[in-house]
Motif scaffolding. Sequence first.
Motif, PDB file in Angstrom:
ATOM      1  N   ASP A   1       0.841  -1.194   0.000  1.00 31.75           N
ATOM      2  CA  ASP A   1       0.000   0.000   0.000  1.00 31.75           C
ATOM      3  C   ASP A   1       0.882   1.253   0.000  1.00 31.75           C
ATOM      4  O   ASP A   1       1.433   1.628   1.033  1.00 31.75           O
ATOM      5  CB  ASP A   1      -0.906  -0.029   1.236  1.00 31.75           C
ATOM      6  CG  ASP A   1      -1.858   1.153   1.306  1.00 31.75           C
ATOM      7  OD1 ASP A   1      -1.856   1.980   0.378  1.00 31.75           O
ATOM      8  OD2 ASP A   1      -2.611   1.247   2.292  1.00 31.75           O
ATOM      9  N   ILE A   2       1.048   1.868  -1.165  1.00 39.42           N
ATOM     10  CA  ILE A   2       1.823   3.108  -1.275  1.00 39.42           C
ATOM     11  C   ILE A   2       0.895   4.206  -1.779  1.00 39.42           C
ATOM     12  O   ILE A   2       0.347   4.108  -2.872  1.00 39.42           O
ATOM     13  CB  ILE A   2       3.017   2.971  -2.237  1.00 39.42           C
ATOM     14  CG1 ILE A   2       3.826   1.703  -1.963  1.00 39.42           C
ATOM     15  CG2 ILE A   2       3.913   4.195  -2.132  1.00 39.42           C
ATOM     16  CD1 ILE A   2       4.987   1.503  -2.920  1.00 39.42           C
ATOM     17  N   HIS A   3       0.735   5.241  -0.986  1.00 39.10           N
ATOM     18  CA  HIS A   3      -0.126   6.354  -1.387  1.00 39.10           C
ATOM     19  C   HIS A   3       0.501   7.065  -2.589  1.00 39.10           C
ATOM     20  O   HIS A   3       1.730   7.201  -2.675  1.00 39.10           O
ATOM     21  CB  HIS A   3      -0.278   7.336  -0.225  1.00 39.10           C
ATOM     22  CG  HIS A   3      -1.382   8.320  -0.412  1.00 39.10           C
ATOM     23  ND1 HIS A   3      -1.259   9.417  -1.247  1.00 39.10           N
ATOM     24  CD2 HIS A   3      -2.625   8.392   0.118  1.00 39.10           C
ATOM     25  CE1 HIS A   3      -2.379  10.110  -1.213  1.00 39.10           C
ATOM     26  NE2 HIS A   3      -3.225   9.511  -0.394  1.00 39.10           N
TER      27      HIS A   3
ATOM     28  N   THR B   1       4.646  -7.895   1.188  1.00 33.52           N
ATOM     29  CA  THR B   1       3.318  -7.988   1.790  1.00 33.52           C
ATOM     30  C   THR B   1       3.243  -7.176   3.082  1.00 33.52           C
ATOM     31  O   THR B   1       4.096  -7.288   3.949  1.00 33.52           O
ATOM     32  CB  THR B   1       2.976  -9.448   2.095  1.00 33.52           C
ATOM     33  OG1 THR B   1       3.126 -10.218   0.908  1.00 33.52           O
ATOM     34  CG2 THR B   1       1.554  -9.571   2.593  1.00 33.52           C
ATOM     35  N   GLY B   2       2.198  -6.365   3.196  1.00 34.02           N
ATOM     36  CA  GLY B   2       1.960  -5.621   4.422  1.00 34.02           C
ATOM     37  C   GLY B   2       2.671  -4.297   4.532  1.00 34.02           C
ATOM     38  O   GLY B   2       2.527  -3.603   5.539  1.00 34.02           O
ATOM     39  N   VAL B   3       3.419  -3.893   3.514  1.00 38.50           N
ATOM     40  CA  VAL B   3       4.087  -2.588   3.548  1.00 38.50           C
ATOM     41  C   VAL B   3       3.051  -1.478   3.384  1.00 38.50           C
ATOM     42  O   VAL B   3       2.167  -1.560   2.524  1.00 38.50           O
ATOM     43  CB  VAL B   3       5.164  -2.485   2.447  1.00 38.50           C
ATOM     44  CG1 VAL B   3       5.624  -1.044   2.250  1.00 38.50           C
ATOM     45  CG2 VAL B   3       6.347  -3.374   2.789  1.00 38.50           C
ATOM     46  N   VAL B   4       3.174  -0.424   4.210  1.00 42.42           N
ATOM     47  CA  VAL B   4       2.289   0.735   4.135  1.00 42.42           C
ATOM     48  C   VAL B   4       3.150   1.991   4.118  1.00 42.42           C
ATOM     49  O   VAL B   4       3.977   2.196   5.016  1.00 42.42           O
ATOM     50  CB  VAL B   4       1.315   0.792   5.333  1.00 42.42           C
ATOM     51  CG1 VAL B   4       0.453   2.051   5.258  1.00 42.42           C
ATOM     52  CG2 VAL B   4       0.437  -0.456   5.374  1.00 42.42           C
ATOM     53  N   ILE B   5       2.957   2.830   3.108  1.00 45.57           N
ATOM     54  CA  ILE B   5       3.719   4.074   2.969  1.00 45.57           C
ATOM     55  C   ILE B   5       2.729   5.209   2.799  1.00 45.57           C
ATOM     56  O   ILE B   5       1.963   5.244   1.831  1.00 45.57           O
ATOM     57  CB  ILE B   5       4.689   4.001   1.770  1.00 45.57           C
ATOM     58  CG1 ILE B   5       5.673   2.845   1.962  1.00 45.57           C
ATOM     59  CG2 ILE B   5       5.427   5.326   1.597  1.00 45.57           C
ATOM     60  CD1 ILE B   5       6.591   2.616   0.771  1.00 45.57           C
TER      61      ILE B   5
ATOM     62  N   GLY C   1       6.037  -5.860   5.772  1.00 42.30           N
ATOM     63  CA  GLY C   1       5.479  -5.435   7.041  1.00 42.30           C
ATOM     64  C   GLY C   1       5.925  -4.072   7.532  1.00 42.30           C
ATOM     65  O   GLY C   1       5.528  -3.656   8.623  1.00 42.30           O
ATOM     66  N   VAL C   2       6.727  -3.364   6.763  1.00 45.25           N
ATOM     67  CA  VAL C   2       7.195  -2.037   7.194  1.00 45.25           C
ATOM     68  C   VAL C   2       6.060  -1.024   7.066  1.00 45.25           C
ATOM     69  O   VAL C   2       5.342  -1.002   6.059  1.00 45.25           O
ATOM     70  CB  VAL C   2       8.411  -1.592   6.359  1.00 45.25           C
ATOM     71  CG1 VAL C   2       8.721  -0.111   6.592  1.00 45.25           C
ATOM     72  CG2 VAL C   2       9.623  -2.449   6.688  1.00 45.25           C
TER      73      VAL C   2
END
Length: 310
Positions: A175-177, A192-196, A211-212
């Motif tokens: 998930d990268i905005h 998997t699970g990365v959010v930026i 996961g970061v």
Amino acid sequence: MNISQTVARIIASYNEVGGINHLDGANLPTKDAIEDICEDLLRLAFPGYLDASAVLSSELESYTERRVARVAERLKVEACKSLRLAEPDCPDARSISIVENFFDRLPAIRQLLRTDVEAAYEGDPAAPNFDEIILAYPCVETIAIQRMAHVLYRTKLPLIPRMMTEWAHSRTGIDIHPGAQIGSHFFIDHGTGVVIGETTRIGSHVKLYHGVTLGAKSFQKDEQGHILKGGKRHPDVEDNVTIYPNATILGGDTVIGEHSTIGGNVFLTHSIPPNSLVYPQEIHHRIIEKRRPPGMGPTLREIQEFVPAI
């Protein structure tokens, strides 16, 4: 089931429950159209990799011309829908200008994507060649769509950039905005699970693992208790930083200095200087020594005493 009664109840809910109805308004961009656009953009970014049939060098010009025309026409239509949601009288020239600016930037985006594939090749010993990276690594697809969506985001085009990155998110779990600013040679291993978050700024030669989270620390609210929109909410990550799995870094004033390494499961809400190594403190556990008959667990007090002390 009585269809008439069911329909009447649903219609009544439309009248009673506001905020999630879009009736008598401008037509909206559709998810299906954005999906088709994203898939064609990936084919333009990586010609020959995602097509059902081979792309020949001798036919590359005509192939590219057809693909560009196809995407440009559909993107213009969806951009018009998006712009007119906020500006009902928005002229077609505005959407045309956005689409032209986007395609002007596409060669530069492809140059950045080449560096991302290089970073994956150099950063993953399991990567045998560029072909496998482009075809099989989820980060390539997500980063490519985010880089293209970011160009549209900067033109202040509503809805569509976020729809593009959420399409990639649904496919890859990354998930990268579209607002995030990302330098060259960016690699997300596994992914998997990365959010930026939206206001994140990432330098060059940065490597993240699964996961970061690069997120917001807290949200300011107005007098009515509503979250204030905008502002710098997410951290900055400088050049040559590696962040290992499940690390969480929060806050708009948090800066990870260049050439730093953040260990797995680290939780950070403050800046660290360049050339730092950050790792979790060792966790010591109390052992419940008193034995119990099979099937009987510890008491509530013993469970509370067993909470890890950091």
